[in-house]
Design a protein around this motif. Sequence first.
Motif, mmCIF file in Angstrom:
data_model
loop_
_atom_site.group_PDB
_atom_site.id
_atom_site.type_symbol
_atom_site.label_atom_id
_atom_site.label_comp_id
_atom_site.label_asym_id
_atom_site.label_seq_id
_atom_site.Cartn_x
_atom_site.Cartn_y
_atom_site.Cartn_z
ATOM 1 N N HIS A 211 16.733 30.449 70.955
ATOM 2 C CA HIS A 211 17.310 31.018 72.175
ATOM 3 C C HIS A 211 16.728 32.396 72.502
ATOM 4 N N GLY A 212 15.606 32.739 71.884
ATOM 5 C CA GLY A 212 14.917 33.966 72.241
ATOM 6 C C GLY A 212 15.194 35.158 71.350
ATOM 7 N N PHE A 213 16.157 35.037 70.442
ATOM 8 C CA PHE A 213 16.454 36.123 69.506
ATOM 9 C C PHE A 213 15.701 35.822 68.205
ATOM 10 N N SER A 214 14.437 36.183 68.172
ATOM 11 C CA SER A 214 13.548 35.673 67.128
ATOM 12 C C SER A 214 13.051 36.737 66.152
ATOM 13 N N GLU A 215 13.564 37.955 66.258
ATOM 14 C CA GLU A 215 13.223 38.986 65.291
ATOM 15 C C GLU A 215 14.464 39.332 64.481
ATOM 16 N N PHE A 216 14.325 39.275 63.165
ATOM 17 C CA PHE A 216 15.481 39.407 62.291
ATOM 18 C C PHE A 216 15.269 40.487 61.239
ATOM 19 N N SER A 217 16.372 41.083 60.835
ATOM 20 C CA SER A 217 16.398 41.915 59.647
ATOM 21 C C SER A 217 17.631 41.539 58.835
ATOM 22 N N LEU A 218 17.576 41.817 57.548
ATOM 23 C CA LEU A 218 18.654 41.478 56.634
ATOM 24 C C LEU A 218 19.116 42.726 55.894
ATOM 25 N N LEU A 219 20.418 42.931 55.860
ATOM 26 C CA LEU A 219 21.034 44.039 55.151
ATOM 27 C C LEU A 219 21.989 43.481 54.109
ATOM 28 N N ARG A 220 22.404 44.326 53.199
ATOM 29 C CA ARG A 220 23.371 43.910 52.187
ATOM 30 C C ARG A 220 24.458 44.964 52.078
ATOM 31 N N THR A 221 25.705 44.526 51.948
ATOM 32 C CA THR A 221 26.826 45.456 51.815
ATOM 33 C C THR A 221 27.717 45.041 50.642
ATOM 34 N N GLU A 222 28.451 46.019 50.157
ATOM 35 C CA GLU A 222 29.405 45.800 49.070
ATOM 36 C C GLU A 222 30.825 45.788 49.617
ATOM 37 N N ALA A 223 31.642 44.892 49.102
ATOM 38 C CA ALA A 223 33.077 44.879 49.349
ATOM 39 C C ALA A 223 33.711 44.280 48.097
ATOM 40 N N ALA A 224 34.999 44.445 47.948
ATOM 41 C CA ALA A 224 35.638 43.914 46.741
ATOM 42 C C ALA A 224 37.127 43.736 46.956
ATOM 43 N N LEU A 225 37.661 42.737 46.268
ATOM 44 C CA LEU A 225 39.104 42.568 46.116
ATOM 45 C C LEU A 225 39.542 43.389 44.913
ATOM 46 N N HIS A 226 40.591 44.167 45.078
ATOM 47 C CA HIS A 226 41.029 45.055 44.007
ATOM 48 C C HIS A 226 42.333 44.559 43.386
ATOM 49 N N PHE A 227 42.350 44.598 42.068
ATOM 50 C CA PHE A 227 43.507 44.147 41.294
ATOM 51 C C PHE A 227 43.912 45.276 40.340
ATOM 52 N N PRO A 228 44.815 46.149 40.771
ATOM 53 C CA PRO A 228 45.168 47.330 39.972
ATOM 54 C C PRO A 228 46.167 47.061 38.854
ATOM 55 N N GLU A 229 46.637 45.825 38.725
ATOM 56 C CA GLU A 229 47.618 45.514 37.691
ATOM 57 C C GLU A 229 47.125 45.985 36.324
ATOM 58 N N VAL A 230 47.968 46.702 35.609
ATOM 59 C CA VAL A 230 47.588 47.247 34.306
ATOM 60 C C VAL A 230 47.481 46.152 33.259
ATOM 61 N N SER A 231 48.429 45.238 33.264
ATOM 62 C CA SER A 231 48.437 44.143 32.300
ATOM 63 C C SER A 231 47.363 43.112 32.670
ATOM 64 N N GLU A 232 46.504 42.792 31.709
ATOM 65 C CA GLU A 232 45.468 41.794 31.994
ATOM 66 C C GLU A 232 46.049 40.440 32.394
ATOM 67 N N PRO A 233 47.081 39.920 31.704
ATOM 68 C CA PRO A 233 47.653 38.643 32.144
ATOM 69 C C PRO A 233 48.177 38.700 33.579
ATOM 70 N N ASP A 234 48.815 39.804 33.964
ATOM 71 C CA ASP A 234 49.302 39.937 35.338
ATOM 72 C C ASP A 234 48.131 39.978 36.320
ATOM 73 N N ARG A 235 47.069 40.664 35.927
ATOM 74 C CA ARG A 235 45.882 40.778 36.781
ATOM 75 C C ARG A 235 45.238 39.414 36.982
ATOM 76 N N ILE A 236 45.115 38.656 35.916
ATOM 77 C CA ILE A 236 44.519 37.326 36.001
ATOM 78 C C ILE A 236 45.367 36.406 36.860
ATOM 79 N N THR A 237 46.679 36.457 36.670
ATOM 80 C CA THR A 237 47.584 35.625 37.478
ATOM 81 C C THR A 237 47.454 35.971 38.959
ATOM 82 N N ALA A 238 47.433 37.267 39.268
ATOM 83 C CA ALA A 238 47.323 37.705 40.660
ATOM 84 C C ALA A 238 45.989 37.291 41.265
ATOM 85 N N ALA A 239 44.910 37.458 40.517
ATOM 86 C CA ALA A 239 43.586 37.110 41.026
ATOM 87 C C ALA A 239 43.453 35.603 41.224
ATOM 88 N N ALA A 240 43.957 34.824 40.293
ATOM 89 C CA ALA A 240 43.873 33.366 40.425
ATOM 90 C C ALA A 240 44.617 32.893 41.665
#
Length: 298
Positions: A211-240
């Motif tokens: 459709h005429g838009f034939s010049e491209f560039s590619l960038l990369r960015t960082e993002a993340a889901l944060h799980f501040p739970e102190v207890s590892e089991p709680d963190r794993i449960t929340a993330a799952a």
Amino acid sequence: MWSGSSTLATHTLDANAVRTHPHCGPVDQAPRKYRGPHQLSRNGWANFAERLERSEEIATILSLTAGHARVLDVGGGTGELTRAVAAQIGKCTTVEPHRDRVAVLDAGGPAAAAVEVHPGRAEALPFADRSFDLVYTAWVLHYVQDLQQALEEIARVCDDTNPEATIVVVGGSPDNELVRLLNDVCVPIAGEQPDHQGFLLAEAARVFSDHGFSEFSLLRTEAALHFPEVSEPDRITAAAATLVDFWFEGHARAADMRRALEPALREHFARRPHAVGDQATVLVARAPRLDNPNTGTA
């Protein structure tokens, strides 16, 4: 693990170079056709958004939309990105197919006044040809029913007669930790085809080029889901729960997925204790300029 540069390529790329670029890999695992849409969760997206930090991604979109007057966001979602663009340039138009999210986007307040919301789908954008000088869509293509039609519509409403016209697509990078966990653990349980975000970006480049838009560039960015739970089991449960509900909320085997994710998340959190990465590749498409000496194929 992908280890490419996050900087803009010195030379712009053509569609073939996008398809084989490491930012859109792994190339040897790319499917031959679109796998079909993921389920869009009703409540899972809200829990996901509450844990997501995406400031670099938002800053990248703001740098690309700066100076543009007619901007369309295809798939407004929670409205975080739409409102940020509207605050910067004075107005942002968005299309969103889901009524609950339309209501969020229409919510009162000063920022909402600068957002023009239209119910609709990417496959049938309710605008005339060449209505916008910049169109962007972030994390939407894996939800559309007809990928080809959605991409053609995005190109149709972008004004290719404007020398500054730009199309921006945000999707997952090859090292996206969220997608890897879902592909490795949940997708096989669901009996679905793996998700390949690079394929979606490569298909976008193919259609936009036609459709005429034939010049491209590619960038990369960082993002993340944060799980501040102190207890590892709680963190794993929340993330799952967060990961499964994002794509598989209400699935008959959602409980099996959550259980299966536990050892994978335990291993992940041993390396990165409180976050799951949602890294992105950003495809930027423009019409070629006659005075641009930097166009290349690699």
